[in-house]
Design a protein around this motif. Structure first.
Motif, mmCIF file in Angstrom:
data_model
loop_
_atom_site.group_PDB
_atom_site.id
_atom_site.type_symbol
_atom_site.label_atom_id
_atom_site.label_comp_id
_atom_site.label_asym_id
_atom_site.label_seq_id
_atom_site.Cartn_x
_atom_site.Cartn_y
_atom_site.Cartn_z
ATOM 1 N N PRO A 23 41.382 34.074 35.117
ATOM 2 C CA PRO A 23 42.755 34.808 35.348
ATOM 3 C C PRO A 23 43.758 33.932 34.570
ATOM 4 N N PHE A 47 33.701 32.260 37.188
ATOM 5 C CA PHE A 47 34.993 32.530 36.313
ATOM 6 C C PHE A 47 36.405 32.290 36.846
ATOM 7 N N ALA A 48 36.277 30.991 37.457
ATOM 8 C CA ALA A 48 37.404 30.243 38.362
ATOM 9 C C ALA A 48 38.748 30.189 37.128
ATOM 10 N N ARG A 107 37.355 38.720 40.383
ATOM 11 C CA ARG A 107 38.097 37.381 39.848
ATOM 12 C C ARG A 107 39.403 37.689 39.411
ATOM 13 N N LEU A 156 31.735 40.659 39.025
ATOM 14 C CA LEU A 156 32.100 39.194 39.354
ATOM 15 C C LEU A 156 33.476 39.147 38.307
ATOM 16 N N ILE A 157 33.573 39.747 37.185
ATOM 17 C CA ILE A 157 34.982 39.585 36.437
ATOM 18 C C ILE A 157 35.990 40.187 37.039
ATOM 19 N N SER A 194 41.966 39.104 42.104
ATOM 20 C CA SER A 194 42.415 37.850 42.856
ATOM 21 C C SER A 194 43.820 37.482 42.482
ATOM 22 N N ASP A 195 44.021 37.821 41.216
ATOM 23 C CA ASP A 195 45.503 37.203 40.575
ATOM 24 C C ASP A 195 46.559 38.377 40.533
ATOM 25 N N ASN A 201 31.826 30.609 42.478
ATOM 26 C CA ASN A 201 33.055 30.157 41.966
ATOM 27 C C ASN A 201 32.947 30.713 40.315
#
Length: 348
Positions: free
Chosen positions: A121, A117-118, A22, A18-19, A25-26, A115
């Motif tokens: 980043p 760790f939104a 997320r 999951l981390i 994605s950046d 959603n």
């Protein structure tokens, strides 16, 4: 600009996945490796030289907290702690922040994976520029503040802080006597962590430290922390001012917001001593400028002692802060500004 190299350390393969998803994605971030325990993390740090670590608080074998202590003592590295938001987990996360971690983030609850760790980043990018220092052994228990005469001049202290703020606030609170000036503090952090922080400060230091409650009196010897969650912390000015919790949208991208706290005190600015501490972004800078124009005493933490010189820098550059103060001198500066008969302490 080179991407920020991140090592993900967590004993749970699901959390690591999951981390990593997320963070990837950046485009500013590159996940260079994963580790499931402290031993693997040591080897990965040595071979990969990451810029930032995400670190699970609770791991088998050597805990994340013990590993952090070792890391800060031997090879300081920006660390974002990942913790459950249970009482035990949040207490451990606060201990980590007081021992040198830059930020903390809560693990998702059941059904929240989409959603999860939104904010991570953004926290990692901010942590990558953190100003770190090596750490010695932590104090074993509560710190007794030597008795000192202090005569309050009726002024109220307002403080705003963010990244690196837990460590900075502990430094300031540890320097306050039991009869310190009343203080309201907005620290950017999830609500569950703020509750643990208030409890830790109250147990260790002389002042009475609590989460603020709506309509609570603002009195000498009590330090009130914004509870966060759905509420901003504000003041209700008057002859006997009180704390107010305001349920509303984010302001300056934050809830609780430092700008909300500072702006709420404009009606009694001459009785206010405001300080902005380490943190990313600009929250509080405009509110401090408004306070200074209205007659408040306004201070900002200096660059050398800030973990991230973002919020204080903005307050200094826009003219809101009238003086830069090193962290180790901030408690004394606040006491001098709120003590009867000393410089800058005229009684309104």
């Amino acid at each position: 600009m080179k991407p920020i190299r991140v090592l993900v350390v967590d004993d749970s393969a699901t959390m690591r996945r999951l981390i990593t998803m997320r963070l990837r994605s950046d485009l500013r971030i590159e996940v260079v490796g994963e580790a499931s325990d402290a031993a693997e993390a040591r080897a990965a740090i040595s071979s990969l030289s990451p810029d930032v670590l995400t670190l699970d608080v609770e791991m088998p074998g050597q805990s994340g907290l013990d590993f952090l202590r070792e890391l800060m003592r031997l090879r300081p590295l920006p660390v974002v702690m990942v913790s459950s938001e249970t009482q035990k987990g949040s207490a451990a996360a606060i201990e980590a922040l007081c021992r040198g971690a830059v930020e903390c983030v809560g693990k998702p609850r059941m059904g929240e994976a989409a959603n999860a760790f939104a904010d991570l980043p953004t926290l990692v990018v901010g942590a990558s520029s953190a100003n770190l220092r090596k750490r010695g052994p932590a104090p074993a228990g509560p710190i007794a503040m030597p008795a000192r005469p202090f005569r309050w001049n009726n002024k109220i202290v307002l403080i705003g802080s963010s990244t690196g703020g837990v460590d900075a606030l502990e430094t300031i609170i540890s320097g306050m006597p039991a009869n310190c000036p009343p203080m309201l503090i907005t620290q950017h952090m999830p609500a569950s962590f703020l509750a643990s922080f208030a409890q830790r400060m109250n147990m260790r230091y002389a002042p009475h430290v609590v989460l603020a409650e709506n309509n609570a009196p603002i009195v000498q010897g009590t330090i009130q922390l914004a509870p966060g969650g759905d509420h901003h912390l504000a003041m209700m000015p008057g002859l006997r001012p009180r704390a107010a919790l305001i349920a509303s949208e984010k302001v300056s991208s934050h809830r609780p917001s430092v700008d909300v706290l500072f702006d709420s005190a404009l009606g009694m600015a001459e009785r206010i001593v405001a300080a902005i501490l380490t943190g990313m972004g600009a929250d509080g800078a405009l509110g401090m400028l408004n306070l200074r124009r209205a007659g408040a005493t306004c201070l900002a933490q200096d660059e050398a002692s800030s973990v991230v010189w973002g919020m204080p820098r903005m307050a200094w550059c826009n003219g809101g802060a009238e003086k830069l103060v090193p962290l180790n001198g901030m408690a004394a500066e606040l006491l001098a500004a709120t003590e009867r008969g000393l410089r800058g302490s005229r009684t309104p």
